[in-house]
Design a protein around this motif. Sequence first.
Motif, PDB file in Angstrom:
ATOM      1  N   ILE B 120     -20.300  -0.051  59.184  1.00 12.63           N
ATOM      2  CA  ILE B 120     -20.204   1.400  59.339  1.00 12.63           C
ATOM      3  C   ILE B 120     -19.613   2.032  58.072  1.00 12.63           C
ATOM      4  O   ILE B 120     -19.941   3.162  57.711  1.00 12.63           O
ATOM      5  N   ILE B 122     -20.190   0.940  55.048  1.00 15.92           N
ATOM      6  CA  ILE B 122     -21.293   1.024  54.087  1.00 15.92           C
ATOM      7  C   ILE B 122     -22.070   2.315  54.347  1.00 15.92           C
ATOM      8  O   ILE B 122     -22.464   3.024  53.415  1.00 15.92           O
ATOM      9  N   LEU B 124     -20.841   5.029  55.618  1.00 15.99           N
ATOM     10  CA  LEU B 124     -19.978   6.116  55.145  1.00 15.99           C
ATOM     11  C   LEU B 124     -20.092   6.277  53.623  1.00 15.99           C
ATOM     12  O   LEU B 124     -20.201   7.387  53.100  1.00 15.99           O
ATOM     13  N   PHE B 125     -20.089   5.151  52.938  1.00 16.74           N
ATOM     14  CA  PHE B 125     -20.194   5.130  51.476  1.00 16.74           C
ATOM     15  C   PHE B 125     -21.517   5.753  51.027  1.00 16.74           C
ATOM     16  O   PHE B 125     -21.539   6.634  50.155  1.00 16.74           O
ATOM     17  N   TYR B 127     -23.348   7.749  52.683  1.00 13.53           N
ATOM     18  CA  TYR B 127     -23.285   9.174  53.011  1.00 13.53           C
ATOM     19  C   TYR B 127     -22.657   9.950  51.854  1.00 13.53           C
ATOM     20  O   TYR B 127     -23.175  10.977  51.431  1.00 13.53           O
ATOM     21  N   THR B 128     -21.560   9.425  51.313  1.00 12.11           N
ATOM     22  CA  THR B 128     -20.874  10.165  50.257  1.00 12.11           C
ATOM     23  C   THR B 128     -21.648  10.146  48.936  1.00 12.11           C
ATOM     24  O   THR B 128     -21.514  11.069  48.151  1.00 12.11           O
ATOM     25  N   PHE B 137     -29.810  14.258  55.393  1.00 14.14           N
ATOM     26  CA  PHE B 137     -29.970  12.851  55.779  1.00 14.14           C
ATOM     27  C   PHE B 137     -31.363  12.391  55.367  1.00 14.14           C
ATOM     28  O   PHE B 137     -32.288  13.199  55.317  1.00 14.14           O
ATOM     29  N   THR B 211     -27.148  -0.840  63.394  1.00 15.53           N
ATOM     30  CA  THR B 211     -27.176   0.540  63.845  1.00 15.53           C
ATOM     31  C   THR B 211     -26.193   1.392  63.056  1.00 15.53           C
ATOM     32  O   THR B 211     -26.542   2.443  62.526  1.00 15.53           O
ATOM     33  N   ALA B 212     -24.960   0.904  62.980  1.00 13.96           N
ATOM     34  CA  ALA B 212     -23.879   1.700  62.408  1.00 13.96           C
ATOM     35  C   ALA B 212     -24.194   2.272  61.020  1.00 13.96           C
ATOM     36  O   ALA B 212     -23.922   3.453  60.782  1.00 13.96           O
ATOM     37  N   LEU B 215     -26.382   5.494  61.193  1.00 14.09           N
ATOM     38  CA  LEU B 215     -25.938   6.683  61.921  1.00 14.09           C
ATOM     39  C   LEU B 215     -25.744   7.890  61.017  1.00 14.09           C
ATOM     40  O   LEU B 215     -26.081   9.011  61.383  1.00 14.09           O
ATOM     41  N   PHE B 216     -25.157   7.668  59.834  1.00 12.42           N
ATOM     42  CA  PHE B 216     -24.877   8.815  58.949  1.00 12.42           C
ATOM     43  C   PHE B 216     -25.850   8.881  57.776  1.00 12.42           C
ATOM     44  O   PHE B 216     -25.613   9.597  56.823  1.00 12.42           O
ATOM     45  N   LEU B 219     -30.038   8.867  60.135  1.00 12.47           N
ATOM     46  CA  LEU B 219     -29.927   9.639  61.379  1.00 12.47           C
ATOM     47  C   LEU B 219     -31.059   9.170  62.294  1.00 12.47           C
ATOM     48  O   LEU B 219     -31.254   7.973  62.434  1.00 12.47           O
TER      49      LEU B 219
END
Lengths: 313, 281
Positions: B120, B122, B124-125, B127-128, B137, B211-212, B215-216, B219
């Motif tokens: 998760i 990764i 987030l990373f 995403y940024t 997305f 999945t995780a 998510l970001f 999507l």
Amino acid sequence: MSLLPHKSRGERADQSFRGLTLIAAASVLLLMVGLLVELALNARQAMGRFGLRFLASDAWNPVTQEFGALSSVYGTVVSTLIAMLLAVPLALVIALFLVELAHPTVARIVGSAIELLAAVPSIIFGMWGLFVFAPFMATHVQPFLGEHLGFLPLFQGAPMGIGILTSGIILALMILPFMTAVMRDVFKMVPSVVKEAAHGMGSTTWEVTRKVTVRYGAIGLVGALFLGLGRAVGETMAVTFVIGNSHRINPSLFSAGNSIASTLANEFTEASEPLYLSSLVYLGLVLLLMTLAIQLGAQAWLRHIKKTLGGSA
Amino acid sequence: MKKRPTMGRKVVDAAVKAFSLLASLLGIFFLGWILLEVGRRGLGALSVDFFTQLPAPPGVAGGGLSSAIFGTLLITVVATLIGVPIGVLAGVYLAEFGKHNRMGASVRFAVNTLMGVPSILIGLFVYTILVLPLGHFSGWAGAVALAIIMLPVVARTTEDMLGLVPDSLRESGLAIGAPRWRVTLGVVFKAARSGLVTGVLLSVARVSGETAPLLFTALSSPYWPTSLSGPTSNLTVTIFNYAMSPYKDWQQAAWGASLLIMACVLALNILARVAFKEKKQ
């Protein structure tokens, strides 16, 4: 012909090949550093606002813009603890069963099944947990625990099925196949001469396991332990499905809670305020530091074991 | 000599043996329960429509997850195309050029650390670095996230597999005048082929059920993915969204998708094992 040393085409090709592999290798390094830096940069706003108080506060209110990590950290730690308490002894005795007790054919079949199960995606555990196991917990396990152990604050409250206890059990099931497989390999590597010597001295199977096999494979076992721990701490989907998504800390294990990973999974795409988003990234940074600490701890412990037991790596 | 009593020790031994048998049965029971339940509930959801139709709104009969199946396929293929070559090259560096130097040691450390980072994070990373600057997305971001998860796994197995190839093979290649790159690609790779294939298959299996990290990044979306530059439909995030919805037919579809994903991941794992065994014989 030139007298100067002249690089042949082969040499140049060799150099570019080496350079190419170096770039690829460096990219892994860059990713690791980038991960830390990016999360820290994006968490800056929340860090500036809350500082280290973030870790000690259980506030989580997007409306008043007050955020704290405590409830998520609490859920992560407690669910991981439950998972490790259940999974480590089970994995140990199942590995023992596979290596020392089971018929070789049985051990082979069960062994391959366990290896395959270690590959089942976590979302499958989440689905099963939410639709099958949580109702089972609510109707059978939690009323039973409440009746017999209800004098402890841990087992009080309404049996809702979902909650921290259920997530811990599902986490345990998730890391069980994986840890069993690693522990079995560790047990297998112990030379039979060593074990036979102990048997020859009149030791029982359990004594051989406890005093010879476990000591001989101590490094591998600790490795398995930490691998399982690392997985459990950061596991997202299996937990998100069943933990209940609540930011309140409740002493009862029946109550709904939150882990860092489940908070991120549930709230990240909904966070519209910059401070909210930044707080979530801050939470992610806390999780990253936790997993790094686990890995460094594992390595330090392994070095310590190597020194005291003098075993082979 | 003092004689140790045997009775107590034998009782403890028998108790531990009984406990380990029980624990094994318990473990197998739970894991069998999970597989059977996914199989039973999933089979009920699978139909021709499931594979060929677009998602239907809740309450509307029919509909399928064709878009999500195709999207997952697309994202996984792109992730493999990014992650595998870089991972293999990094593994080559570690095994052939970075065995005893500092760069090799730090990369090895980074590989091991990155492997332990929760997926998760990764997501987030990525995403940024991709979603935030671009403002939306996208399937590309999802593929990059999966590629980053594959990268250390592939690098590590490549290093391990190339490390098994004896040096004498490399030396004989170099002795007949072949340049290093030809020795690596033509000789060492050939000797380690089945191991490399196994590693790649296992890493594909691992990310196809993730999945995780999606998510970001990717999507999800109910539409047929015509490009990867917007939110992209995929099976695993769809499972999550559908399972959390209050609609019975969506939850049913989530079971179907779970069975499909589980079957694919297990098939890839079995394939990888077979590929590895064949070489050994």
